[in-house]
Enzyme design. Structure first.
Site, PDB file in Angstrom:
ATOM      1  N   GLN A 288      20.344 -79.074 -23.363  1.00  0.00           N
ATOM      2  CA  GLN A 288      19.865 -79.585 -21.950  1.00  0.00           C
ATOM      3  C   GLN A 288      19.694 -81.261 -21.667  1.00  0.00           C
ATOM      4  O   GLN A 288      19.958 -81.607 -21.201  1.00  0.00           O
ATOM      5  CB  GLN A 288      18.279 -79.138 -22.475  1.00  0.00           C
ATOM      6  CG  GLN A 288      16.846 -79.767 -21.424  1.00  0.00           C
ATOM      7  CD  GLN A 288      15.929 -80.246 -21.704  1.00  0.00           C
ATOM      8  OE1 GLN A 288      15.922 -80.521 -23.276  1.00  0.00           O
ATOM      9  NE2 GLN A 288      15.248 -80.044 -21.147  1.00  0.00           N
TER      10      GLN A 288
ATOM     11  N   LYS B 129      14.479 -82.089 -39.710  1.00  0.00           N
ATOM     12  CA  LYS B 129      14.693 -83.753 -38.873  1.00  0.00           C
ATOM     13  C   LYS B 129      14.375 -84.531 -39.606  1.00  0.00           C
ATOM     14  O   LYS B 129      14.612 -86.360 -39.881  1.00  0.00           O
ATOM     15  CB  LYS B 129      14.022 -83.484 -37.299  1.00  0.00           C
ATOM     16  CG  LYS B 129      14.441 -82.448 -36.665  1.00  0.00           C
ATOM     17  CD  LYS B 129      16.086 -83.498 -36.240  1.00  0.00           C
ATOM     18  CE  LYS B 129      16.361 -83.106 -34.829  1.00  0.00           C
ATOM     19  NZ  LYS B 129      18.143 -83.141 -34.597  1.00  0.00           N
TER      20      LYS B 129
ATOM     21  N   TYR C 177      12.096 -76.479 -38.147  1.00  0.00           N
ATOM     22  CA  TYR C 177      12.523 -78.068 -36.982  1.00  0.00           C
ATOM     23  C   TYR C 177      12.396 -78.846 -38.095  1.00  0.00           C
ATOM     24  O   TYR C 177      13.164 -80.298 -38.142  1.00  0.00           O
ATOM     25  CB  TYR C 177      12.596 -77.585 -35.652  1.00  0.00           C
ATOM     26  CG  TYR C 177      13.216 -78.382 -35.214  1.00  0.00           C
ATOM     27  CD1 TYR C 177      14.013 -78.190 -34.570  1.00  0.00           C
ATOM     28  CD2 TYR C 177      12.441 -79.104 -34.125  1.00  0.00           C
ATOM     29  CE1 TYR C 177      14.755 -79.565 -33.613  1.00  0.00           C
ATOM     30  CE2 TYR C 177      12.149 -79.894 -33.098  1.00  0.00           C
ATOM     31  CZ  TYR C 177      13.542 -80.409 -32.982  1.00  0.00           C
ATOM     32  OH  TYR C 177      14.349 -81.261 -32.376  1.00  0.00           O
TER      33      TYR C 177
ATOM     34  N   ASP D  99      32.303 -76.167 -33.028  1.00  0.00           N
ATOM     35  CA  ASP D  99      31.778 -75.346 -33.831  1.00  0.00           C
ATOM     36  C   ASP D  99      31.893 -76.892 -34.506  1.00  0.00           C
ATOM     37  O   ASP D  99      32.212 -77.287 -35.915  1.00  0.00           O
ATOM     38  CB  ASP D  99      31.580 -74.621 -34.262  1.00  0.00           C
ATOM     39  CG  ASP D  99      30.761 -74.180 -35.938  1.00  0.00           C
ATOM     40  OD1 ASP D  99      29.821 -75.196 -35.482  1.00  0.00           O
ATOM     41  OD2 ASP D  99      31.004 -73.467 -36.503  1.00  0.00           O
TER      42      ASP D  99
END
Ligand code: AKB
Length: 312
Positions: A13, A147, A143, A53
């Site tokens: 995105q 982070k 997640y 990758d």
């Protein structure tokens, strides 16, 4: 000769829009796009592309040497909703890809790194409104844990090895060009598509769930701005809070109804509600404003107009 840039996760995105903007700015041949899969025709034809990758250090090192890369934007990551389903895969991707670029920085093989953090670094004990730059964090999602750990490592590599790493904590990002994948804020993109194609949308969050959001043009501007700022201005080497607007699903529905009066929003909260409930409702980004002059341009009404006009 201008610098050579590598985007890792160029088909995602943010990565796809970042690649197009950087290619327009520096020239297609100066911006190498890479991802685990091929992208759309424009991305593949407007400059060099490599299958990569992000967890494969040797492959990354080879690409960096071959293209004489100076700057890396690491945009590959597994987002919050998918990460809850595949915790170990998320940890491996999100952490190993970061270590790979940090170690290239440590070995002086690249000069500058951009790595995105997220509002997901905050947790249920964080002050919810106007969340400060420095505060209680304690993320409760896979997640968010990756982070926050990443932020600590960025600061460590900067302090210990002088790595020039720059980072912002993105809120939910809204764009008409590319769909998000696997996030909790994805509803704020899906809703515009569904409003135009079906006239209704079933939202996976409750109507009053307030989250920080940003239109993609602002996100790309912030990314370029922090990367182009003089190094002395970047005082936070973990990650900067970044804000533009905050809204609830009910508020975005109302904003759409101003232009599409028949649009109907339904609510069927799922597992993503708990993730959203653990995140802030609004963010204090004064450190980014003071240090490197950040200023958002898009509010909810402007975003709705852009989204509906372009998706029509
Ligand atoms: C997600 O919802 O997981 C992401 C984010 C806020 O980082 N959009």
């Amino acid at each position: 000769m201008s610098k050579s840039i590598l985007i890792i996760g160029a088909c995602g995105q943010i990565g796809s829009e970042l690649t197009h903007t950087l290619r327009e700015k520096y020239g297609g041949d100066k911006v190498v796009a890479s991802d685990i899969r091929e992208g759309d025709d424009h991305l593949m034809e407007s400059g060099p592309f490599e299958i990569l990758d992000a967890t494969d250090f040797d492959a990354l090192e080879e690409i960096v040497a071959y293209w004489e890369i100076e700057e890396v934007y690491l945009m590959a990551a597994m987002l919050s909703a998918t990460a809850e389903k595949f915790p170990m895969r998320a940890w491996n991707l999100n952490m190993n890809s970061l270590f790979n670029v940090l170690n290239l920085g440590k070995d002086k093989k690249i000069k500058k790194i951009f790595w995105p953090s997220s509002i997901a670094v905050f947790g249920p004990d964080t002050p919810k409104q106007n969340t400060p730059q420095h505060t209680i964090m304690q993320p409760s999602t896979v997640y968010g844990i990756s982070k926050q750990s990443g932020e600590r490592w960025c600061e460590y590599y900067h302090r210990k090895f002088g790595v020039d790493i720059r980072s912002v904590r993105y809120p939910g990002l809204i764009s008409w060009k590319t769909m998000p994948g696997g996030g909790t804020t994805d509803y704020a993109v899906e809703v515009y598509h569904q409003a135009l194609s079906n006239g209704k949308y079933s939202c996976f969050l409750k109507p009053d769930t307030e989250l920080p959001m940003m239109f993609m043009d602002d996100a790309i501007r912030a990314t370029l701005k922090i990367m182009e700022s003089d190094t002395g201005k970047i005082k936070v080497r973990s990650s900067y809070n970044l804000a533009a607007m905050s809204f609830t699903p009910a508020q975005v529905a109302k904003s759409i109804q101003k232009q599409l009066p028949d649009f109907k929003m339904e609510y069927a909260p799922d597992f993503r509600q708990a993730i959203a409930d653990s995140w802030p409702g609004s963010i204090d980004d004064s450190a980014a404003r003071d240090d490197w002059g950040w200023q958002a341009e898009f509010d909810l009404e402007k975003t709705t107009t852009e989204m509906l006009d372009h998706l029509k």
